[in-house]
Design a protein around this motif. Structure first.
Motif, PDB file in Angstrom:
ATOM      1  N   ASP A   1     100.536 -51.028  83.750  1.00  0.00           N
ATOM      2  CA  ASP A   1      99.846 -51.745  84.835  1.00  0.00           C
ATOM      3  C   ASP A   1      98.353 -51.411  84.766  1.00  0.00           C
ATOM      4  O   ASP A   1      97.994 -50.246  84.583  1.00  0.00           O
ATOM      5  N   PRO A   2      97.474 -52.408  84.875  1.00  0.00           N
ATOM      6  CA  PRO A   2      96.028 -52.107  84.838  1.00  0.00           C
ATOM      7  C   PRO A   2      95.587 -51.132  85.937  1.00  0.00           C
ATOM      8  O   PRO A   2      94.538 -50.493  85.816  1.00  0.00           O
ATOM      9  N   ARG A   3      96.396 -50.977  86.987  1.00  0.00           N
ATOM     10  CA  ARG A   3      96.038 -50.037  88.066  1.00  0.00           C
ATOM     11  C   ARG A   3      96.414 -48.601  87.720  1.00  0.00           C
ATOM     12  O   ARG A   3      96.035 -47.679  88.443  1.00  0.00           O
ATOM     13  N   TYR A   4      97.162 -48.393  86.626  1.00  0.00           N
ATOM     14  CA  TYR A   4      97.543 -47.028  86.235  1.00  0.00           C
ATOM     15  C   TYR A   4      96.277 -46.249  85.842  1.00  0.00           C
ATOM     16  O   TYR A   4      95.480 -46.733  85.035  1.00  0.00           O
ATOM     17  N   PRO A   5      96.092 -45.038  86.395  1.00  0.00           N
ATOM     18  CA  PRO A   5      94.822 -44.332  86.151  1.00  0.00           C
ATOM     19  C   PRO A   5      94.677 -43.713  84.756  1.00  0.00           C
ATOM     20  O   PRO A   5      93.621 -43.195  84.419  1.00  0.00           O
TER      21      PRO A   5
ATOM     22  N   TRP B   1      93.959 -44.962  94.730  1.00  0.00           N
ATOM     23  CA  TRP B   1      92.966 -44.564  93.724  1.00  0.00           C
ATOM     24  C   TRP B   1      92.051 -45.719  93.311  1.00  0.00           C
ATOM     25  O   TRP B   1      91.221 -45.571  92.418  1.00  0.00           O
ATOM     26  N   THR B   2      92.168 -46.881  93.944  1.00  0.00           N
ATOM     27  CA  THR B   2      91.251 -47.985  93.633  1.00  0.00           C
ATOM     28  C   THR B   2      89.859 -47.588  94.103  1.00  0.00           C
ATOM     29  O   THR B   2      89.700 -47.078  95.220  1.00  0.00           O
ATOM     30  N   ASP B   3      88.867 -47.814  93.251  1.00  0.00           N
ATOM     31  CA  ASP B   3      87.524 -47.296  93.548  1.00  0.00           C
ATOM     32  C   ASP B   3      86.669 -48.356  94.227  1.00  0.00           C
ATOM     33  O   ASP B   3      85.849 -49.007  93.584  1.00  0.00           O
ATOM     34  N   VAL B   4      86.862 -48.516  95.528  1.00  0.00           N
ATOM     35  CA  VAL B   4      86.152 -49.573  96.264  1.00  0.00           C
ATOM     36  C   VAL B   4      84.944 -48.992  97.019  1.00  0.00           C
ATOM     37  O   VAL B   4      84.949 -47.826  97.396  1.00  0.00           O
ATOM     38  N   PRO B   5      83.909 -49.821  97.235  1.00  0.00           N
ATOM     39  CA  PRO B   5      82.710 -49.322  97.934  1.00  0.00           C
ATOM     40  C   PRO B   5      82.903 -49.243  99.446  1.00  0.00           C
ATOM     41  O   PRO B   5      83.873 -49.776  99.986  1.00  0.00           O
TER      42      PRO B   5
END
Ligand code: DG2
Length: 249
Positions: free
Chosen positions: A129-133, A24-28
């Motif tokens: 965790d900062p990655r938690y949506p 779910w990381t929003d990478v280009p």
């Protein structure tokens, strides 16, 4: 009477390029991914595809791929629906880590289980965790049960399939010509269902970036045939390369 639908995995992302678990990381998109998205549009244009509506995830690599492909088709005006249920599967605590380095550390067999098995989820994130949506405004309407800390393919199937059956299928049955721009594993979830692929066999299925996958469906919306547009050998080689991303260096 048959229906046609295009499934499209986004073009190469920056983290595909760096070989990192993305989820779910929003990478280009990478430069190559931008080119792949344009080529996907050109392939569809050459075959005369016209769409009435598009579906994509909430992640920019899929959204941008769709935009670029629609631009090539000169069909940017069509309605586009974005939904988290088409997001990539959540890769839990693996998100951000390099796939080959993880294979060195945890072993290739373990990484293959995390990447391709049906029901072995990667280690979960904690909710602080900062990655938690849960703190991301785009997911504000999700219930706590819907917000993932990790997902195996089975969990992804459990959210993709209701979306397919309840939202997308009625549109197909109404005769709308659709394109779905999504991700390696959200599309594996869908293809598993469409082609009735078993829990063991799904381990061998890899979906390449930026190559439109055409399904023809019968009146019951069951597949009659499927094929990648363009050169089948190129699609095969690209799928093989995806499979090999988690080999030890
Ligand atoms: C990739 C898929 O997702 O990775 O999350 O790392 O399709 O959005 O690039 P996508 C990721 P694998 O399951 O192929 O390792």
């Amino acid at each position: 009477m048959t229906y046609k639908i295009i499934l499209l995995r986004h073009g190469e992302s920056q983290w595909n390029r760096e070989n990192r678990f993305t989820g779910w990381t929003d990478v280009p998109l990478s430069e190559k991914g931008i080119e792949e998205a344009r080529s996907a549009g050109q392939l569809m244009r050459e075959e005369g595809f016209v769409f009435d509506k598009a579906y994509t995830s909430c992640l920019k690599r899929a959204i941008k791929t769709l935009w670029l492909a629609l631009e090539e088709l000169d069909q940017m005006w069509i309605p586009v629906v974005k939904d988290w249920r088409l997001n990539e599967r959540h890769y839990g605590a693996l998100q951000g880590y390099n796939k080959a380095e993880m294979a060195e550390k945890a072993g290739e067999a373990q990484v293959k289980l995390w990447r391709r098995s049906y029901d072995v989820p990667p280690p979960p994130l904690t909710r602080d965790d900062p990655r938690y949506p849960g703190n991301d405004p785009r997911y504000v309407n999700l219930s706590p049960a819907e917000l993932p800390t990790t997902e195996c393919l089975k969990d992804t199937v459990a959210r993709v399939l209701p979306y397919w059956n309840e939202v997308i299928c009625p549109e197909i049955a109404a005769g709308r010509r659709l394109i779905v721009a999504a991700h390696g594993n959200s599309l594996r979830a869908l293809v598993k269902y469409l082609d009735g692929i078993g829990d063991e066999e799904i381990v061998g299925l890899n979906i390449p970036t930026g190559i439109p996958l055409l399904y023809e469906l019968d009146e019951n919306l069951r597949p009659v045939s499927h094929r990648y547009l363009g050169d089948p050998e190129a699609a095969k080689a690209a799928a093989e390369a995806v499979a090999n991303q988690a080999r030890r260096k």
